[in-house]
Design an enzyme around this catalytic site. Sequence first.
Site, PDB file in Angstrom:
ATOM      1  N   GLU A 223     -14.878   2.256  -6.424  1.00  0.00           N
ATOM      2  CA  GLU A 223     -15.458   1.046  -6.168  1.00  0.00           C
ATOM      3  C   GLU A 223     -14.891   1.125  -4.387  1.00  0.00           C
ATOM      4  OE1 GLU A 223     -13.384  -3.447  -6.301  1.00  0.00           O
ATOM      5  OE2 GLU A 223     -11.924  -1.669  -5.957  1.00  0.00           O
TER       6      GLU A 223
ATOM      7  N   ASP B  24      -9.961   2.267  -8.316  1.00  0.00           N
ATOM      8  CA  ASP B  24     -10.025   1.065  -7.533  1.00  0.00           C
ATOM      9  C   ASP B  24      -9.768   1.221  -5.911  1.00  0.00           C
ATOM     10  OD1 ASP B  24      -9.419  -2.134  -8.049  1.00  0.00           O
ATOM     11  OD2 ASP B  24      -8.016  -1.435  -6.703  1.00  0.00           O
TER      12      ASP B  24
ATOM     13  N   ASP C 267       0.835  -1.130  -0.064  1.00  0.00           N
ATOM     14  CA  ASP C 267      -0.245   0.074   0.084  1.00  0.00           C
ATOM     15  C   ASP C 267       0.872   1.192   0.049  1.00  0.00           C
ATOM     16  OD1 ASP C 267      -2.116  -1.653   0.251  1.00  0.00           O
ATOM     17  OD2 ASP C 267      -3.100  -0.330   1.787  1.00  0.00           O
TER      18      ASP C 267
END
Length: 550
Positions: free
Chosen positions: A245, A203, A173
């Site tokens: 999303e 995303d 991440d």
Amino acid sequence: MVLQAPAWYHEAVFYELAPRTFCDGNGDGIGDFKGLTQRLPYLAELGVSCLWLLPMYPSPLRDDGYDISDYRAIHPDLGSLAEFQVFLRDAHALGLRVIADLVLNHTSDQHPWFQAAREGPGHPYHDWYVWSDDPGRYAEARIIFTDTERSNWAWDDQARRYYWHRFFSSQPDLNYDHPPVQSEMLATLEHWLELGLDGFRVDAVPYLFERENTSCENLPETHAFLRRLRARLAERFPEALLLGEANQWPEDVLPYFGTPEAPELPMNFHFPLMPRLFLALAQQRRDPIAQVLTRTPPLPPGCQWATFLRNHDELTLEMVDEVERAAMWAAYAPEPRMRCNVGIRRRLWPLLEGDRRRVELLHALLLSLPGAPVLYYGDEIGMGDDIHRPDRHGVRLPMAWDDGRNFGFSAAPPSQLRVAMPGDPGPYHPLVANVAAARANPSSFWHWLRERLRLRAEHVTLRRGEFVLLAPENPAILAFLRTMAHEAVLVVANMSPVAQATALELSAHTGWRVVPLPGARPFPPFGDEPYPLTLGPYGHLWLQLLPPSR
């Protein structure tokens, strides 16, 4: 009153595709932008209005491109940047918009940023990622890929520290608490918009920040960054789409739209609706659909849901309870290999056992419920899947265009195909399920869908009408109205495999004429009494209602 046109994406029909599995234009055995450009007239003919491209960036492809190793380039498998720009030009010339997947949350572990970050705390890129000497931090954050990951932390031998990953361990991440990360990602979006892209499917937006004693999802800092992102793009690209999303409940997704004073993402996926469409069929009752629609809050002005039946991922069952999940697995994934993570890795047609009645019913709802519908490539031709392939690759097979060599996907020798065609015989084999066969048969589902897309484009009420959910006494019947001043459209659907009768209370429309869509002989007009209808197994109706004066 003059009706103001909404933003283009408010009523678009999206078509999701992967360039590497759509069409090979240079004969090297893998799909590319040259091949996709050649197939643009087909997409315009079908009646979609915006293409959503799965990841197109350089990547080691350990997660089918969602592990990005360069945000500013095109994967060499897919062609050159110049070929991408030709594709954009030709798509726009046909009236097609184009959005692309962009993964903000994480990179590939092969990205030069992460490789540099591994040199340790003294390197400038180290702080671009989230590191810890203690893998017990953020203990309340759930593990998303429970079938492959045991922790959200992974040890790096070179850095001698743990790095944070919400998805696969090969996808570290990014650290959004580090200002250069935010600046770089904002600049990346602007880079592609300057080249002509119309927006992005963003995303994994809920996971950008981490805080102790939280789930590390939906944090205030995430919303602050998204507001900054939207404000930055609004200055130069006011029509650009950001489609989020966020696999959350509708009330938890609502903040991602922002407010008129502080907008965030103008569109977000309605994830909880999707499994309940299938659950309603399994239970032969409308309740799962009606309940989630009732739970869905109104949206800020100019915002829109994106709705879908299937996509490139598993049919996620995160938004159902354990009893409902067991029922879904029993109905749609009786074999363990049909399951993936907390979901079902099957395409639409095999999921519904090739039952065209159910396929048409779900599409009739998708195209008439509130939201902008998203179609998945190949569903229009009855494309199948391959549950023997690993992960979710079985629902990402090459598109079949005809019954010739490699089914029209590639001119390469079959031994040189880098994306293998399905080989199992059956009703979904490309010899049967291909574009040429579907177009040649006037009674095919392809023609049925094209006509419904035409009707949706023709009737603004289906796209923008106020939504009114009805409550028939028969629990198998789902019924709702889309209404505007000049017309209404009544949608009635039978979720049962046997014929069902109902009577709908529509006295507010007494005297209104009833015209089936597509056009056929008019039904009797509404009167003061409940309006009787009988629908066949999995039957559905779109009924145009016109006031007596029209």
